[in-house]
Design an enzyme around this catalytic site. Structure first.
Site, short mmCIF file in Angstrom:
data_model
loop_
_atom_site.label_atom_id
_atom_site.label_comp_id
_atom_site.label_asym_id
_atom_site.label_seq_id
_atom_site.Cartn_x
_atom_site.Cartn_y
_atom_site.Cartn_z
N CYS A 32 8.60 36.54 33.41
CA CYS A 32 8.99 36.17 32.06
C CYS A 32 10.28 35.35 32.05
CB CYS A 32 9.13 37.45 31.24
SG CYS A 32 9.98 37.25 29.67
N CYS A 35 13.18 36.61 29.79
CA CYS A 35 13.79 37.82 30.35
C CYS A 35 14.86 37.44 31.38
CB CYS A 35 12.74 38.69 31.05
SG CYS A 35 11.42 39.27 29.98
#
Lengths: 127, 514
Positions: A32, A35
């Site tokens: 991700c 993230c």
């Protein structure tokens, strides 16, 4: 520092140890992008806010935990805080330490997305 | 992993004393077809389970939920194709006024990580979707115990038994290895591996003439890698051969090397780690040798049926292709067992058709519909550097089916607008439509009545009814770098008007201009 949480038992232990402090659990993934971008900001916050506990759960490494908390996007931040049950017993104990009748493992707040400002604002509000 | 097959009767007693199965529907294979079928059935109220397992490639590559398309097919292919196209756009950019320093370098590692991260996000997305739709998912390798029961084994060797009223097999296929070629298995890779390489494949030999071979060779060349395609005979067997040669011609003009009419005989590893390939040139009979960093086999795919123990359920397969035999309802030789997608005989190996077939099957199983999948006239696109979209019969098929005198071909070379300013060579940009000539009034000045032969091309549905009155004149096939824009997008009908008739007999009337 940000504690890595692997499973439900570790989360329970972590929440118990937090006492009445605010707990911020980030559900993230290695693949991700957002993230990765927010990670250094979370780390900084964990050092800055000494009375807030930070933890991280990887949704691929801890599939059951992610499923239990119905995570369907990453990053998702769930915040926990021990609720105080207003009883005679707790009133007496309030002055010394907030020791409830058992902590609650339901998050008090959840939001999704790598918005560091929003996260910090909420932490300040809840802590 | 040991595969045990105890007597079916003992399991029947164990599992269903009352005759009740664990699930209404069990789907074997979590790819395009399997997931679509499972999710649809669950939405319609059935108790559904999906079992998915990826046997690692000989090279050791493995991946998550989602099947071939998501992990080692359409998705990573298209992303790497896009990466390669961007290289071309960067080269065009200065013509349009952009101040971009040339030449620009490509970092495989960075691209691969981005592509792989996206694929992993899709794996996760599929898992979440299954959870949301209350579909039970098991990461186990399934094989049939009997008609209603499968045995599933985890990576760690733990076995579970699952039973279901209906079973759908959607296990897809895997790339073929030419095991008769020395060193092929030990040193070569396939499409299962190329998208998961952390490091650049370097100088690559792609063996094969399939769209997999050409698409891979295409993007490897576009990313700046020294790439060679070795073909035994014709490119893109089964596709229109005129179009196929335009595709390979364009690739050659972009720097892909072609070794035509050559077959490899041996692959050896050199002390410095490179691979030495020996091949025979079929035209001259001469043996040649070449050195490469990577050898990619793209010589075909085989269905994933070998370890299913289909015979335990009495499911029949085609002995040549090993694919599962199905009828129009997707049913196998066993009435309550179905097969969809690449594993089924006679189906196009395409994701959208597998998805549609899966959904329709689920609807039929739940009594919501009686529609069966229509597999005819499915448009498809080959994502070679010059993309080739087609639908309907190829020229060879049309002639074989209807006879040359009944096939009317309309065609045109054209230059996409995007190629002009950037001074790109549009020699291979071409469009071709085939229509069926009906016996009509030859001297009455009636324009030829075009019927059938083509359908809608993937990205030219905007064309609509052409200049022809029957409204069925749509694009047959075209290689072009298009998608939404480009090609006869804008001046749709005028583009068709520019088509010249390359007919077999002299017609008095031409197309009626509008």
């Amino acid at each position: 520092m940000v504690q890595i949480i692997k499973d439900k038992d570790e989360l329970k232990t972590f929440l118990k140890a937090a006492g009445c402090k605010l707990v911020v659990v980030e559900f993230s993934a290695k693949w991700c992008g957002p993230c990765k971008r927010i990670y250094p900001l979370i780390r900084a916050m964990s050092l800055q806010y000494g009375n807030v506990m930070f933890a991280n759960v990887d949704v691929d490494d801890s599939k059951e935990l992610a499923q239990e908390y119905h995570i369907n996007s990453v990053p998702t931040f769930q915040m926990f805080k021990q609720t105080q049950k207003v009883t005679l017993f707790s009133r007496l104990k309030r002055a010394t330490c907030c020791y409830g009748n058992g902590f609650v493992s339901e998050p008090i707040f959840e939001f999704c997305g790598a918005d560091a400002q929003k996260l910090e604002a909420k932490i300040q509000e809840l802590m | 992993m040991p595969q045990t097959c105890p007597a079916p009767s003992s399991y029947l007693l164990l599992l269903s004393p009352t005759g009740k199965q664990d699930y209404d529907l069990l789907v074997i294979g979590g790819g395009s077809g399997g997931l679509a079928c499972a999710k649809e059935a669950a939405q319609l109220g059935k108790k559904v389970a999906v079992v998915d397992y990826v046997e690692p490639s000989p090279r050791g590559t493995s991946w998550g939920l989602g099947g071939t398309c998501v992990n080692v097919g359409c998705i990573p292919k298209k992303l790497m194709h896009q990466a390669a196209l961007l290289g071309g756009m960067i080269r065009d950019a200065p013509h349009y006024g952009w101040d971009v320093a040339q030449p620009v370098q490509h970092d495989w590692k960075k691209m691969a990580e981005a592509v792989q991260n996206h694929v992993k996000s899709l794996n996760w997305g599929h898992r979440v979707q299954l959870q949301d739709r209350k579909v039970k998912y098991f990461n186990i390798k399934a094989s049939f115990v009997n008609e209603h029961t499968i045995s599933g084994v985890t990576k760690g060797g733990k076995e579970t038994l699952l039973s279901a009223e209906h079973i759908v097999i959607a296990t897809g296929g895997r790339p073929k290895y030419p095991t008769h070629i020395e060193g092929a298995l030990e040193y070569g890779i396939t499409s299962d591996d190329i998208f998961w390489l952390k490091d650049s494949p370097g100088k690559t030999l792609v063996v094969g003439a399939s769209y997999v071979a050409l698409e891979c060779a295409g993007f490897l060349t576009g990313l700046g890698l020294d790439t060679t395609v070795m073909m035994r005979s014709i490119p893109l067997r089964g596709f229109d051969q005129q179009m196929s040669s335009l595709v390979t011609e364009y690739m050659a003009s972009q720097g892909t090397h072609f070794l035509k009419h050559c077959i490899p005989s041996r692959v050896q590893k050199l002390p410095d780690g490179q691979l030495q390939v020996t091949w025979e040139d079929l035209t001259s009979g001469i043996e040649n040798v070449g050195t490469f960093d990577t050898v990619l086999w793209a010589i075909g795919r085989i269905p994933e049926t070998r370890s299913l123990n289909l015979e335990n359920a009495g499911i029949n397969t085609n002995p040549n292709s090993q694919k599962i035999l199905v009828d129009a309802q997707e049913a196998t030789s066993v009435p309550h067992i179905y097969a969809i997608g690449d594993v089924a005989e006679g189906r196009p190996e395409l994701t959208p058709t597998a998805i549609m077939a899966g959904k329709l099957l689920a609807q039929r199983l739940c009594g919501q519909s009686s529609d069966v999948m229509d597999y005819s006239n499915v448009p498809t696109t080959i994502f070679t550097p010059l993309e080739y979209g087609c639908v309907g019969l190829s020229e060879e098929e049309a002639i074989a089916h209807y006879g040359e005198e009944h096939v009317e071909v309309y065609h045109a070379y054209y230059k996409p607008l995007e190629f002009t300013v950037a001074e790109r060579d549009a020699s291979q940009c071409y469009i071709k439509v085939r229509g069926l000539l009906q016996a009509g009034d030859a001297d009455g000045g009636h324009p030829p009545h075009l019927r059938g032969g083509g359908g809608q091309a993937t990205h030219l549905q905007a064309l609509g009814p052409g200049p022809h009155s029957d409204g069925l004149l749509r694009v047959g096939s075209h290689p072009c770098s298009s998608r939404a824009h480009s090609v006869p997008a804008a001046p749709h009908n005028q583009a068709l008007l520019r088509l010249r008739s390359r007919c077999r007999k002299c017609l008095k009337a031409g197309l009626t201009p509008q």
